[in-house]
Design a protein around this motif. Structure first.
Motif, PDB file in Angstrom:
ATOM      1  N   GLU A  15       0.827  -1.207   0.000  1.00 42.73           N
ATOM      2  CA  GLU A  15       0.000   0.000   0.000  1.00 42.73           C
ATOM      3  C   GLU A  15       0.862   1.257   0.000  1.00 42.73           C
ATOM      4  OE1 GLU A  15      -2.571  -0.348   3.334  1.00 42.73           O
ATOM      5  OE2 GLU A  15      -3.954  -1.756   2.351  1.00 42.73           O
ATOM      6  N   ILE A  16       1.931   1.235   0.780  1.00 43.12           N
ATOM      7  CA  ILE A  16       2.844   2.386   0.825  1.00 43.12           C
ATOM      8  C   ILE A  16       3.506   2.584  -0.535  1.00 43.12           C
ATOM      9  CG2 ILE A  16       4.989   3.268   1.824  1.00 43.12           C
ATOM     10  CD1 ILE A  16       4.205   1.870   4.435  1.00 43.12           C
ATOM     11  N   LEU A  17       3.940   1.478  -1.144  1.00 43.01           N
ATOM     12  CA  LEU A  17       4.585   1.562  -2.456  1.00 43.01           C
ATOM     13  C   LEU A  17       3.614   2.076  -3.510  1.00 43.01           C
ATOM     14  CD1 LEU A  17       7.007   1.033  -4.281  1.00 43.01           C
ATOM     15  CD2 LEU A  17       6.220  -1.344  -4.525  1.00 43.01           C
ATOM     16  N   GLN A  18       2.380   1.564  -3.488  1.00 40.40           N
ATOM     17  CA  GLN A  18       1.383   2.010  -4.459  1.00 40.40           C
ATOM     18  C   GLN A  18       1.076   3.495  -4.295  1.00 40.40           C
ATOM     19  OE1 GLN A  18      -1.979  -0.577  -3.948  1.00 40.40           O
ATOM     20  NE2 GLN A  18      -0.986  -2.351  -4.888  1.00 40.40           N
ATOM     21  N   ARG A  19       0.967   3.939  -3.044  1.00 40.10           N
ATOM     22  CA  ARG A  19       0.694   5.349  -2.790  1.00 40.10           C
ATOM     23  C   ARG A  19       1.852   6.227  -3.256  1.00 40.10           C
ATOM     24  NH1 ARG A  19      -1.161   4.721   1.882  1.00 40.10           N
ATOM     25  NH2 ARG A  19       0.726   5.048   3.119  1.00 40.10           N
ATOM     26  N   HIS A  20       3.071   5.739  -3.023  1.00 41.74           N
ATOM     27  CA  HIS A  20       4.257   6.485  -3.454  1.00 41.74           C
ATOM     28  C   HIS A  20       4.313   6.590  -4.976  1.00 41.74           C
ATOM     29  CE1 HIS A  20       8.333   8.019  -3.491  1.00 41.74           C
ATOM     30  NE2 HIS A  20       8.717   7.010  -4.267  1.00 41.74           N
ATOM     31  N   LEU A  21       4.049   5.477  -5.664  1.00 44.84           N
ATOM     32  CA  LEU A  21       4.065   5.487  -7.130  1.00 44.84           C
ATOM     33  C   LEU A  21       2.959   6.383  -7.684  1.00 44.84           C
ATOM     34  CD1 LEU A  21       4.766   1.709  -7.893  1.00 44.84           C
ATOM     35  CD2 LEU A  21       6.350   3.632  -8.116  1.00 44.84           C
ATOM     36  N   LEU A  22       1.806   6.363  -7.021  1.00 43.96           N
ATOM     37  CA  LEU A  22       0.704   7.219  -7.458  1.00 43.96           C
ATOM     38  C   LEU A  22       1.077   8.693  -7.317  1.00 43.96           C
ATOM     39  CD1 LEU A  22      -2.209   7.599  -8.407  1.00 43.96           C
ATOM     40  CD2 LEU A  22      -2.937   7.419  -6.018  1.00 43.96           C
ATOM     41  N   GLU A  23       1.718   9.040  -6.212  1.00 46.39           N
ATOM     42  CA  GLU A  23       2.140  10.425  -6.004  1.00 46.39           C
ATOM     43  C   GLU A  23       3.183  10.839  -7.038  1.00 46.39           C
ATOM     44  OE1 GLU A  23       3.463  10.405  -1.970  1.00 46.39           O
ATOM     45  OE2 GLU A  23       1.519  11.013  -1.177  1.00 46.39           O
ATOM     46  N   LEU A  24       4.126   9.941  -7.316  1.00 49.98           N
ATOM     47  CA  LEU A  24       5.139  10.237  -8.329  1.00 49.98           C
ATOM     48  C   LEU A  24       4.497  10.453  -9.697  1.00 49.98           C
ATOM     49  CD1 LEU A  24       8.129   7.809  -7.570  1.00 49.98           C
ATOM     50  CD2 LEU A  24       8.142  10.309  -7.452  1.00 49.98           C
ATOM     51  N   THR A  25       3.591   9.551 -10.066  1.00 47.57           N
ATOM     52  CA  THR A  25       2.935   9.648 -11.376  1.00 47.57           C
ATOM     53  C   THR A  25       2.103  10.917 -11.480  1.00 47.57           C
ATOM     54  OG1 THR A  25       2.817   7.231 -11.519  1.00 47.57           O
ATOM     55  CG2 THR A  25       1.379   8.487 -12.979  1.00 47.57           C
ATOM     56  N   THR A  26       1.335  11.208 -10.426  1.00 49.43           N
ATOM     57  CA  THR A  26       0.482  12.395 -10.432  1.00 49.43           C
ATOM     58  C   THR A  26       1.308  13.662 -10.585  1.00 49.43           C
ATOM     59  OG1 THR A  26      -1.158  11.284  -9.043  1.00 49.43           O
ATOM     60  CG2 THR A  26      -1.247  13.688  -9.140  1.00 49.43           C
ATOM     61  N   ASN A  27       2.399  13.752  -9.840  1.00 51.16           N
ATOM     62  CA  ASN A  27       3.243  14.946  -9.907  1.00 51.16           C
ATOM     63  C   ASN A  27       4.026  15.016 -11.215  1.00 51.16           C
ATOM     64  OD1 ASN A  27       3.444  16.611  -7.147  1.00 51.16           O
ATOM     65  ND2 ASN A  27       3.030  14.471  -6.673  1.00 51.16           N
ATOM     66  N   PHE A  28       4.400  13.861 -11.751  1.00 51.76           N
ATOM     67  CA  PHE A  28       5.113  13.848 -13.026  1.00 51.76           C
ATOM     68  C   PHE A  28       4.212  14.346 -14.157  1.00 51.76           C
ATOM     69  CE2 PHE A  28       6.476  11.760 -16.962  1.00 51.76           C
ATOM     70  CZ  PHE A  28       7.824  12.102 -17.001  1.00 51.76           C
ATOM     71  N   LEU A  29       2.934  13.976 -14.108  1.00 57.48           N
ATOM     72  CA  LEU A  29       2.004  14.353 -15.176  1.00 57.48           C
ATOM     73  C   LEU A  29       1.381  15.729 -14.964  1.00 57.48           C
ATOM     74  CD1 LEU A  29       0.125  10.962 -15.689  1.00 57.48           C
ATOM     75  CD2 LEU A  29       2.013  11.886 -17.040  1.00 57.48           C
ATOM     76  N   ALA A  30       1.575  16.311 -13.786  1.00 59.07           N
ATOM     77  CA  ALA A  30       0.943  17.596 -13.470  1.00 59.07           C
ATOM     78  C   ALA A  30       1.255  18.703 -14.480  1.00 59.07           C
ATOM     79  CB  ALA A  30       1.347  18.038 -12.063  1.00 59.07           C
ATOM     80  N   PRO A  31       2.482  18.822 -15.015  1.00 54.52           N
ATOM     81  CA  PRO A  31       2.755  19.895 -15.978  1.00 54.52           C
ATOM     82  C   PRO A  31       1.918  19.828 -17.252  1.00 54.52           C
ATOM     83  CG  PRO A  31       4.810  19.041 -15.084  1.00 54.52           C
ATOM     84  CD  PRO A  31       3.722  18.118 -14.628  1.00 54.52           C
ATOM     85  N   PHE A  32       1.331  18.665 -17.538  1.00 52.23           N
ATOM     86  CA  PHE A  32       0.480  18.548 -18.730  1.00 52.23           C
ATOM     87  C   PHE A  32      -0.942  19.043 -18.454  1.00 52.23           C
ATOM     88  CE2 PHE A  32       3.732  15.224 -19.183  1.00 52.23           C
ATOM     89  CZ  PHE A  32       4.220  15.512 -20.449  1.00 52.23           C
TER      90      PHE A  32
END
Length: 225
Positions: A15-32
């Motif tokens: 769960e921690i890993l999934q949440r971390h990956l979700l945060e990374l993905t969300t922030n990575f895609l935010a500039p779009f």
């Protein structure tokens, strides 16, 4: 350590890993985000115009802008690699354009829905006195276009539940705009049989020009049903 404890820790770690990956993905895609965000009519803007198009995306300009402003604190603290190169590789990858186009389509559909809702709940009379003659003509053309779209959707069986209400609302708006147009403009518009059919005041079924299989039922607000 018992198997049950190990299993519980594994679940927590996942769960921690999934949440971390979700945060990374969300922030990575935010500039779009600005290229994929639907707009709504502002309080003072008339929804009886076409909505502005979504910003045009240019990969080089995107990278230049990103390089100038950075990715933000979240990614800069967690991405030790060259983050700008990661974006560059992402843009050149096979998955980027299909993903971007899907998100773009969703945003355009959402924008269409939001502006349609705004047109249905807004009385056009509150804007007519503030419009220039050119804006009134533009509004007439936009309302007519959206009315024909609603009619075509009804004919194809793909209309929404409130399509009948939308048609009646748009017909009333079209007539209201027509009444404030200059007389010479009114006469010019009535030379178009399709426009005249949408504006006439009697109950009649008229074929839409360019779409001979589509029939328009034009009902005057004053006609008995």
């Amino acid at each position: 350590m018992s198997p049950r404890v190990e299993e519980s820790m594994s679940v927590v770690n996942n769960e921690i890993l999934q949440r971390h990956l979700l945060e990374l993905t969300t922030n990575f895609l935010a500039p779009f985000g600005p290229y994929l965000r639907a707009t709504t009519p502002s309080e003072r803007a008339s929804p009886f115009f076409d909505p502005p198009p979504l910003p045009t995306f240019n990969a080089n300009e995107f990278l230049e802008s990103l390089s100038a402003r950075g990715t933000g604190k979240f990614l800069s603290k967690r991405m030790r690699a060259n983050w700008l190169d990661l974006y560059r590789r992402f843009l050149k990858g096979h998955n980027f354009m299909p993903w971007f186009q899907r998100r773009r389509t969703v945003a355009e559909q959402e924008q269409h829905r939001l502006w349609r809702q705004a047109r249905l709940r807004t009385e056009i009379q509150q804007y007519l006195l503030k419009m220039s003659e050119l804006e009134i003509v533009d509004s007439f053309n936009v309302i007519e276009k959206h009315l024909l779209v609603e009619i075509q959707l009804q004919h194809s069986g793909r209309s929404s539940a409130d399509s009948v209400v939308a048609c009646q609302k748009l017909k009333g708006d079209l007539q209201a705009v027509f009444k404030v147009l200059p007389k010479d403009m009114q006469h010019l518009l009535l030379f178009n049989p399709q426009t005249a059919a949408l504006l006439q005041g009697s109950l009649e079924v008229t074929k839409v020009l360019g779409h001979p299989s589509i029939q328009v039922e034009v009902v005057s607000p004053h006609s008995p049903r």
